[in-house]
Design a protein around this motif. Structure first.
Motif, PDB file in Angstrom:
ATOM      1  N   GLY A 101     -78.413  17.221  18.672  1.00 31.55           N
ATOM      2  CA  GLY A 101     -78.451  17.010  20.118  1.00 31.55           C
ATOM      3  C   GLY A 101     -77.998  15.632  20.540  1.00 31.55           C
ATOM      4  N   ASP A 102     -77.711  14.762  19.578  1.00 30.23           N
ATOM      5  CA  ASP A 102     -77.281  13.406  19.900  1.00 30.23           C
ATOM      6  C   ASP A 102     -75.932  13.434  20.627  1.00 30.23           C
ATOM      7  N   GLY A 103     -75.860  12.785  21.784  1.00 33.36           N
ATOM      8  CA  GLY A 103     -74.617  12.700  22.542  1.00 33.36           C
ATOM      9  C   GLY A 103     -74.394  13.825  23.542  1.00 33.36           C
ATOM     10  N   LEU A 104     -75.252  14.830  23.563  1.00 35.49           N
ATOM     11  CA  LEU A 104     -75.047  15.937  24.502  1.00 35.49           C
ATOM     12  C   LEU A 104     -75.145  15.505  25.970  1.00 35.49           C
ATOM     13  N   PRO A 105     -76.076  14.601  26.331  1.00 33.37           N
ATOM     14  CA  PRO A 105     -76.073  14.120  27.720  1.00 33.37           C
ATOM     15  C   PRO A 105     -74.754  13.461  28.105  1.00 33.37           C
ATOM     16  N   ASP A 106     -74.159  12.707  27.190  1.00 28.53           N
ATOM     17  CA  ASP A 106     -72.863  12.080  27.469  1.00 28.53           C
ATOM     18  C   ASP A 106     -71.780  13.137  27.669  1.00 28.53           C
ATOM     19  N   ALA A 114     -76.651  24.906  21.828  1.00 26.61           N
ATOM     20  CA  ALA A 114     -77.374  23.690  22.225  1.00 26.61           C
ATOM     21  C   ALA A 114     -77.279  23.463  23.727  1.00 26.61           C
ATOM     22  N   LEU A 115     -76.130  23.776  24.330  1.00 24.01           N
ATOM     23  CA  LEU A 115     -75.943  23.535  25.765  1.00 24.01           C
ATOM     24  C   LEU A 115     -76.541  24.632  26.628  1.00 24.01           C
ATOM     25  N   THR A 116     -76.582  25.862  26.114  1.00 21.95           N
ATOM     26  CA  THR A 116     -77.003  26.997  26.945  1.00 21.95           C
ATOM     27  C   THR A 116     -78.373  27.538  26.594  1.00 21.95           C
ATOM     28  N   GLY A 117     -78.886  27.177  25.413  1.00 20.67           N
ATOM     29  CA  GLY A 117     -80.142  27.766  24.976  1.00 20.67           C
ATOM     30  C   GLY A 117     -79.977  29.194  24.506  1.00 20.67           C
ATOM     31  N   ALA A 118     -78.730  29.614  24.294  1.00 16.43           N
ATOM     32  CA  ALA A 118     -78.464  30.977  23.837  1.00 16.43           C
ATOM     33  C   ALA A 118     -78.666  31.060  22.329  1.00 16.43           C
ATOM     34  N   SER A 119     -78.448  32.243  21.792  1.00 16.68           N
ATOM     35  CA  SER A 119     -78.632  32.458  20.352  1.00 16.68           C
ATOM     36  C   SER A 119     -77.393  33.104  19.751  1.00 16.68           C
ATOM     37  N   VAL A 120     -76.224  32.567  20.103  1.00 14.73           N
ATOM     38  CA  VAL A 120     -74.977  33.063  19.533  1.00 14.73           C
ATOM     39  C   VAL A 120     -74.985  32.795  18.031  1.00 14.73           C
ATOM     40  N   TYR A 121     -74.493  33.757  17.256  1.00 10.59           N
ATOM     41  CA  TYR A 121     -74.471  33.624  15.795  1.00 10.59           C
ATOM     42  C   TYR A 121     -73.731  32.356  15.404  1.00 10.59           C
ATOM     43  N   ALA A 122     -74.412  31.480  14.699  1.00  8.36           N
ATOM     44  CA  ALA A 122     -73.813  30.210  14.281  1.00  8.36           C
ATOM     45  C   ALA A 122     -74.234  29.926  12.849  1.00  8.36           C
ATOM     46  N   GLN A 123     -73.273  29.940  11.949  1.00  9.29           N
ATOM     47  CA  GLN A 123     -73.543  29.666  10.547  1.00  9.29           C
ATOM     48  C   GLN A 123     -72.481  28.726  10.005  1.00  9.29           C
TER      49      GLN A 123
END
Length: 436
Positions: free
Chosen positions: A357-362, A224-233
């Motif tokens: 994505g809620d709270g990421l700017p904070d 979410a922060l980098t726009g990468a596609s690291v495996y996340a399950q």
């Protein structure tokens, strides 16, 4: 069990031997631990058809479990056609052999299960070497039995066995030789990573490391922060190899974000040692983001497990003693418990939902503020002809004031202590520090 499971699915039982009757929250803690063990088994495709907590009055040297418990489990194994029993505890070689004979099926312990998962998931050269080293150190203590369970059809290290097993006979000397070679190769990998870290220091960008209990959502947050596609399950140990990406904070400052392997309670000692290089990214970090799953019923215990590992790293000198001053607690998965307001933030915490994505700017603002807090404000006079020095300050610091004069440019800049030292080492002979 569902009717959709494939005919070849491995049917498993997960058994938690429990011996903590003095805890007031014993039942809840046992259920949380059992649920975690079931998740570990399911993460590598096992079909868990039986799960149970067995209270221990005493640990039996021969089988760990009591005689009646073994007999009852044997009936379950036969009735449910179970091919592997996972004991969520550390078994001695003798206990494992005796249980296999009594139950008539493969028996593995918590350490073997975790090693098998790591064996399947490690992708990089470093990760593969680390897992193989941990596996061999575990097996070295179990040479009292033939390695009939080491087959490679299903990935991992094949602790679960199966059709077409390959007999591998190896003595302690052969294992020792392989361990020596692996350690030598790992040292070379670590030296290479050390060179990469030195290169980053010369750039340099601050490092922000993500740590947390396995399945806390670190990789989802990283993406979410980098726009990468690291495996996340939604499974345990989805990430085993450190991944790094650059991100830009609201101030314009750039940092390197590092995703690391998840922590877990009772992590095998072989893996703690083998994954030293992975944890070095935490040691190098300017800021540590401790990601927590606030929706998990045992979130507080998971937090304590992570802190215990980090404190151990501080005691042996792997990270600085003041590591806690660099930690921001990130309370993740707020969407599963009614939103950020339902969780409630405290000083030093940021509540987010990485998936929405809620709270990421904070969170980015909190990283920025923590970076700023550690920086020093310095004033320099730079000769007009020294454009390289001015460019360096703009690239690696925050120039807050600039006054151009005939004798040079006076610049007030905010720098990290490390960057200030680097700047003065590189340009100290040609610039004048206007303070101290």
């Amino acid at each position: 069990m569902t009717a959709a499971q494939p005919p070849s699915a491995t049917r498993a039982a997960v058994i938690l031997p429990w011996e903590r009757p003095d805890r007031h929250d014993d039942a809840r803690a046992a259920e949380a631990r059992l649920e975690e063990a079931v998740g570990l088994a399911a993460s590598i495709g096992l079909v868990v058809v039986c799960q149970a907590v067995l209270l221990l009055r005493a640990r039996r040297p021969a089988t760990l479990l009591g005689g009646g418990q073994v007999d009852s489990l044997k009936e379950t194994v036969k009735a449910d056609n179970i091919t592997v029993v996972i004991i969520d505890s550390r078994l001695t070689p003798v206990q494992q052999r005796n249980l296999e004979r009594a139950l008539g099926c493969k028996v593995i312990d918590r350490t073997a299960l975790i090693l098998d998962i790591f064996g399947e998931r490690a992708a990089t050269r470093e990760g593969t070497l680390q897992v193989e080293l941990a596996h061999l150190e575990y097996q070295r203590s179990r040479l009292v039995r033939t390695w009939t369970h080491l087959e490679r059809q299903r990935g991992g290290f094949g602790f679960l066995g199966g059709p077409g097993e390959t007999q591998i006979e190896a003595d302690r000397r052969m294992i020792g030789d392989r361990i020596v070679r692996l350690k030598r190769e790992l040292e070379q990998v670590r030296r290479t990573r050390g060179l990469h870290r030195q290169a980053r220091r010369r750039v340099p960008f601050p490092i922000v490391a993500l740590v947390g209990y396995t399945n806390a959502g670190k990789s989802t947050l990283f993406n979410a922060l980098t726009g990468a596609s690291v495996y996340a399950q939604d499974q345990l140990f989805a990430t085993l190899d450190p991944t790094m990406r650059g991100i830009q904070l609201p101030s314009g400052r750039r940092v390197i974000l590092s995703d690391t392997v998840g922590f877990i309670s009772d992590l095998p000692t072989e893996l703690i040692a083998a994954f030293r290089a992975t944890l070095e990214e935490v040691a190098e970090a300017d800021i540590i983001l401790h990601v927590r799953d606030v929706s998990h019923p045992d979130s507080a215990s998971q937090r304590n497990d992570v802190i215990e590992v980090l404190e151990g790293m501080a005691r042996n000198g792997t990270i600085e003693q003041d590591w806690q001053s660099r930690v921001i607690e990130v309370l993740n998965k707020a969407d599963l418990v009614g939103g950020r307001d339902a969780v409630g933030a405290r000083p030093g915490n940021v509540v987010i939902s990485a998936i929405t994505g809620d709270g990421l700017p904070d969170l980015l603002a909190a990283i920025d503020e923590r970076m700023t807090r550690a920086m020093e404000v310095v004033a320099y006079r730079v000769p007009l002809a020294e454009g390289a020095a001015m460019a360096w300050l703009y690239e690696h610091g925050e120039v807050t004031e600039r006054e151009d004069g005939e004798d040079g440019v006076e610049m007030t800049v905010r720098l990290s202590p490390a960057n200030r030292a680097r700047f003065e080492m590189q340009f100290g002979r040609i610039v004048t520090c206007l303070q101290d």
